[in-house]
Design an enzyme around this catalytic site. Structure first.
Site, PDB file in Angstrom:
ATOM      1  N   LYS A  11     -16.779 -22.537  -7.049  1.00 16.01           N
ATOM      2  CA  LYS A  11     -16.995 -21.163  -6.578  1.00 16.01           C
ATOM      3  C   LYS A  11     -16.385 -20.988  -5.175  1.00 16.01           C
ATOM      4  O   LYS A  11     -16.027 -21.972  -4.523  1.00 16.01           O
ATOM      5  CB  LYS A  11     -18.495 -20.869  -6.608  1.00 16.01           C
ATOM      6  CG  LYS A  11     -19.084 -20.927  -8.041  1.00 16.01           C
ATOM      7  CD  LYS A  11     -20.588 -20.686  -8.047  1.00 16.01           C
ATOM      8  CE  LYS A  11     -21.151 -20.767  -9.462  1.00 16.01           C
ATOM      9  NZ  LYS A  11     -22.626 -20.528  -9.485  1.00 16.01           N
ATOM     10  N   TYR A  51     -20.287 -13.584 -16.628  1.00 17.76           N
ATOM     11  CA  TYR A  51     -21.739 -13.632 -16.433  1.00 17.76           C
ATOM     12  C   TYR A  51     -22.466 -12.515 -17.186  1.00 17.76           C
ATOM     13  O   TYR A  51     -23.556 -12.102 -16.777  1.00 17.76           O
ATOM     14  CB  TYR A  51     -22.060 -13.546 -14.932  1.00 17.76           C
ATOM     15  CG  TYR A  51     -21.872 -14.857 -14.180  1.00 17.76           C
ATOM     16  CD1 TYR A  51     -22.553 -16.012 -14.557  1.00 17.76           C
ATOM     17  CD2 TYR A  51     -21.038 -14.927 -13.061  1.00 17.76           C
ATOM     18  CE1 TYR A  51     -22.396 -17.207 -13.859  1.00 17.76           C
ATOM     19  CE2 TYR A  51     -20.879 -16.126 -12.354  1.00 17.76           C
ATOM     20  CZ  TYR A  51     -21.576 -17.251 -12.763  1.00 17.76           C
ATOM     21  OH  TYR A  51     -21.431 -18.436 -12.060  1.00 17.76           O
ATOM     22  N   PHE A  59     -30.246 -10.003  -9.351  1.00 13.59           N
ATOM     23  CA  PHE A  59     -29.254 -10.632  -8.469  1.00 13.59           C
ATOM     24  C   PHE A  59     -27.824 -10.456  -8.969  1.00 13.59           C
ATOM     25  O   PHE A  59     -26.885 -10.936  -8.331  1.00 13.59           O
ATOM     26  CB  PHE A  59     -29.577 -12.122  -8.284  1.00 13.59           C
ATOM     27  CG  PHE A  59     -29.643 -12.927  -9.569  1.00 13.59           C
ATOM     28  CD1 PHE A  59     -28.483 -13.374 -10.187  1.00 13.59           C
ATOM     29  CD2 PHE A  59     -30.871 -13.228 -10.151  1.00 13.59           C
ATOM     30  CE1 PHE A  59     -28.537 -14.109 -11.369  1.00 13.59           C
ATOM     31  CE2 PHE A  59     -30.927 -13.972 -11.335  1.00 13.59           C
ATOM     32  CZ  PHE A  59     -29.756 -14.405 -11.949  1.00 13.59           C
ATOM     33  N   ARG A 104     -24.635 -30.315  -6.708  1.00 14.68           N
ATOM     34  CA  ARG A 104     -25.473 -29.350  -5.969  1.00 14.68           C
ATOM     35  C   ARG A 104     -26.507 -30.068  -5.103  1.00 14.68           C
ATOM     36  O   ARG A 104     -26.810 -29.623  -3.994  1.00 14.68           O
ATOM     37  CB  ARG A 104     -26.151 -28.391  -6.944  1.00 14.68           C
ATOM     38  CG  ARG A 104     -25.188 -27.362  -7.548  1.00 14.68           C
ATOM     39  CD  ARG A 104     -25.843 -26.640  -8.712  1.00 14.68           C
ATOM     40  NE  ARG A 104     -25.023 -25.559  -9.255  1.00 14.68           N
ATOM     41  CZ  ARG A 104     -25.272 -24.967 -10.425  1.00 14.68           C
ATOM     42  NH1 ARG A 104     -26.309 -25.348 -11.153  1.00 14.68           N
ATOM     43  NH2 ARG A 104     -24.492 -23.993 -10.859  1.00 14.68           N
ATOM     44  N   ASN A 114     -24.249 -22.085  -4.728  1.00 13.48           N
ATOM     45  CA  ASN A 114     -24.423 -23.407  -5.355  1.00 13.48           C
ATOM     46  C   ASN A 114     -23.117 -24.071  -5.820  1.00 13.48           C
ATOM     47  O   ASN A 114     -23.110 -24.938  -6.673  1.00 13.48           O
ATOM     48  CB  ASN A 114     -25.506 -23.370  -6.443  1.00 13.48           C
ATOM     49  CG  ASN A 114     -25.164 -22.443  -7.595  1.00 13.48           C
ATOM     50  OD1 ASN A 114     -24.055 -21.908  -7.654  1.00 13.48           O
ATOM     51  ND2 ASN A 114     -26.089 -22.255  -8.514  1.00 13.48           N
ATOM     52  N   HIS A 117     -19.809 -23.981 -11.094  1.00 12.96           N
ATOM     53  CA  HIS A 117     -20.294 -23.499 -12.385  1.00 12.96           C
ATOM     54  C   HIS A 117     -19.958 -24.509 -13.471  1.00 12.96           C
ATOM     55  O   HIS A 117     -18.895 -25.129 -13.430  1.00 12.96           O
ATOM     56  CB  HIS A 117     -19.631 -22.165 -12.750  1.00 12.96           C
ATOM     57  CG  HIS A 117     -19.807 -21.807 -14.211  1.00 12.96           C
ATOM     58  ND1 HIS A 117     -20.933 -21.193 -14.689  1.00 12.96           N
ATOM     59  CD2 HIS A 117     -19.010 -22.034 -15.296  1.00 12.96           C
ATOM     60  CE1 HIS A 117     -20.820 -21.047 -16.008  1.00 12.96           C
ATOM     61  NE2 HIS A 117     -19.669 -21.543 -16.399  1.00 12.96           N
ATOM     62  N   GLU A 128     -15.587 -19.577 -22.446  1.00 14.01           N
ATOM     63  CA  GLU A 128     -15.224 -19.421 -21.037  1.00 14.01           C
ATOM     64  C   GLU A 128     -13.808 -19.930 -20.757  1.00 14.01           C
ATOM     65  O   GLU A 128     -13.081 -19.325 -19.964  1.00 14.01           O
ATOM     66  CB  GLU A 128     -16.271 -20.135 -20.160  1.00 14.01           C
ATOM     67  CG  GLU A 128     -17.624 -19.420 -20.221  1.00 14.01           C
ATOM     68  CD  GLU A 128     -18.777 -20.208 -19.592  1.00 14.01           C
ATOM     69  OE1 GLU A 128     -18.549 -21.303 -19.039  1.00 14.01           O
ATOM     70  OE2 GLU A 128     -19.924 -19.712 -19.667  1.00 14.01           O
TER      71      GLU A 128
END
Ligand code: DAT
Ligand code: MG
Length: 151
Positions: A11, A51, A59, A104, A114, A117, A128
């Protein structure tokens, strides 16, 4: 044995914090096969599609802002049991609950930052990878280390 594929993504915080090499290294050293790798700036639309199961969560808008806040590193990894194994290497969603030794657990402190993914099922792995990679961006190759990884 069933060979699976998983989509792993560093990320924007992982990229900004200079953790790209460290994170790739964890999967590389484990012995999985790297099939695709790119630094990539994703659109809001792509992040929302990725997502989509979390669309109703409070969130969600912050999550989309986070994922689109800078470049990400997209990876496709292949191997027997790679989906579950990668989830173990990554650790719990909340980094404070992630075990030491996990990515993490070692490298992050907040759920909203975090660093990485990983797909949660073989089906989502394929979905994905198809979503984040174009045709021609994945490589078919044989690792020379295969006989030293599998008997
Ligand atoms: P994971 O990334 O471990 O598969 P997930 O799929 O449940 O976790 O959620 C996707 C991401 O959404 C997660 O990495 C960070 C964010 N997220 C999840 N739960 C959250 C929460 N309670 N508050 C803020 N962000 C959250
Ligand atoms: Mg998830």
């Amino acid at each position: 044995e069933q060979v699976d594929q998983t989509y792993i993504m560093i990320k924007p915080d992982g990229v900004q914090r200079g953790l790209v090499g460290e994170i790739i290294s964890r999967f590389e050293k484990k012995g999985f096969l790297l099939k695709g790798l790119k630094l990539f700036e994703c659109t809001k639309e792509l992040a929302e599609e990725h997502y989509k199961d979390l669309r109703e969560k409070p969130f969600f808008p912050k999550l989309i802002d986070y994922i689109t806040s800078g470049p990400v590193v997209c990876m496709a990894w292949e191997g027997v049991g790679v989906v579950a194994s990668a989830r173990k290497l990554i650790g719990a969603t909340n980094p404070l609950q992630a075990e030491p030794g996990t990515i993490r657990g070692d490298l992050a402190i907040q759920t909203g930052r975090n660093v990485v993914h990983g797909s949660d099922s073989p089906e989502n792995g394929l979905r994905e990878i198809e979503l984040w990679f174009k045709e021609g961006e994945l490589c078919q190759w044989t690792q020379v280390q295969v006989p030293w990884l599998r008997e």
